[in-house]
Design an enzyme around this catalytic site. Sequence first.
Site, PDB file in Angstrom:
ATOM      1  N   VAL A 268       0.882  -1.136  -0.145  1.00 52.52           N
ATOM      2  CA  VAL A 268      -0.064  -0.117  -0.071  1.00 52.52           C
ATOM      3  C   VAL A 268       0.635   1.461   0.030  1.00 52.52           C
ATOM      4  O   VAL A 268       1.933   1.245   0.759  1.00 52.52           O
ATOM      5  CB  VAL A 268      -0.911  -0.008   1.072  1.00 52.52           C
ATOM      6  CG1 VAL A 268      -1.787   1.260   1.315  1.00 52.52           C
ATOM      7  CG2 VAL A 268      -1.871  -1.309   1.203  1.00 52.52           C
ATOM      8  N   CYS A 269       0.510   2.277  -0.867  1.00 52.07           N
ATOM      9  CA  CYS A 269       1.136   3.382  -0.714  1.00 52.07           C
ATOM     10  C   CYS A 269       2.765   3.278  -1.036  1.00 52.07           C
ATOM     11  O   CYS A 269       3.175   2.396  -1.941  1.00 52.07           O
ATOM     12  CB  CYS A 269       1.042   4.023   0.733  1.00 52.07           C
ATOM     13  SG  CYS A 269       1.405   5.951   0.865  1.00 52.07           S
ATOM     14  N   THR A 270       3.637   3.987  -0.295  1.00 51.64           N
ATOM     15  CA  THR A 270       5.055   4.088  -0.564  1.00 51.64           C
ATOM     16  C   THR A 270       5.462   2.588   0.084  1.00 51.64           C
ATOM     17  O   THR A 270       6.681   2.332  -0.319  1.00 51.64           O
ATOM     18  CB  THR A 270       5.762   5.037   0.195  1.00 51.64           C
ATOM     19  OG1 THR A 270       5.472   5.117   1.533  1.00 51.64           O
ATOM     20  CG2 THR A 270       5.651   6.282  -0.514  1.00 51.64           C
TER      21      THR A 270
END
Lengths: 213, 213
Positions: free
Chosen positions: B98-100
């Site tokens: 998820v995300c970075t």
Amino acid sequence: MHIAIPLFPHFTATDAVGPYEVLSRLPHASVQFVSTHGGPVTSDTGFLAIDTIALADAARPDIVVMPGGPAPTLPFGDARLLDWLRAADAHTTWTASVCTGSLVLGAAGLLSGVRSTSHWAELASLTRFGAIPVAERVVFDGKRVSGAGVSAGIDMALALAARIAGDDVAMAIQLGIEYDPQPPFDAGSPHKAPAHVLALVHAKRALRAAAAA
Amino acid sequence: MHIAIPLFPHFTATDAVGPYEVLSRLPHASVQFVSTHGGPVTSDTGFLAIDTIALADAARPDIVVMPGGPAPTLPFGDARLLDWLRAADAHTTWTASVCTGSLVLGAAGLLSGVRSTSHWAELASLTRFGAIPVAERVVFDGKRVSGAGVSAGIDMALALAARIAGDDVAMAIQLGIEYDPQPPFDAGSPHKAPAHVLALVHAKRALRAAAAA
């Protein structure tokens, strides 16, 4: 701006963490996760525990966000928590809830005559506490604000962030958390989910209630 | 079905808790929050800590979900974590981010030639690790699946739940968490947010990067 998020055993994690993610990004916000006795508090699945400080050590909050959990495990019998909620509410600028957290505020006597929402499956239970159930995702009534089930805490918190800090700040938070929802299904409310899926969820809730009885 | 969610100092809470909320509701799921040394791990705001077990004590996961955090604090230098991710990935049925968190998988060498997404502001950084950036909310490529920024982990996890357990189970989970999103603004992506709001977020990111340098 002090924000307190009270946890209790079997709380639903996203009820608490969704609003935390939004509100903690407000300018000058500080957040304390609190609980009756302090220490780690375990969520409804048993897989996640969040550290808390004891109610007795909590700063006086400007905002309270009360999360919920499965109905059979709500802390209606925790007099210290309910007393603390009443005392805190006397000084808050906003008293908020997510999901069945509204029933906990109700048990503390804080929702008498107040328009409120809750998880769709427990919305009618609000009448036990004299609250006025409203089948909307986010409901404001004076300084009380409530979100519907679990994930609705994100929408509630963004709406609250806009009241507190203005639309630009709320939109910047929304962009920061890339909240551009694209659920793979349109099944997130009992009016939208297929009937057999609604039946599945009712069956699971009945099993849980029976296990708790 | 063992699910491991590795945490590291300054992780973004919803990156981890959003997918946890969905995937923990799958039949026969067990979830472990893990970290290099075990113990409570504090999120990016400093206000929230989740208990973890040490990587050395973790069950071999069937699914790994790697959350992200602010770019300057990603654990690129944590060789034990990166080694563990590589070893875990050799046996997973799904390796998710998820995300970075996708950049962390990239730093572990797991995204070479893999189509992946990330937080909108760090999407281009995926090329540093040989990944192929895809500006979509959820991206599947073989057994690798990635979600965009923060809140996208909920959409990613619902899509993954459907692959694992079928659409009915995924929809029942969506209904259980009342995921019928109604954001008060339509500002959740850089293509939708007003220009001055996008500028606000860029300015905040620049300040954070300067503080970390």
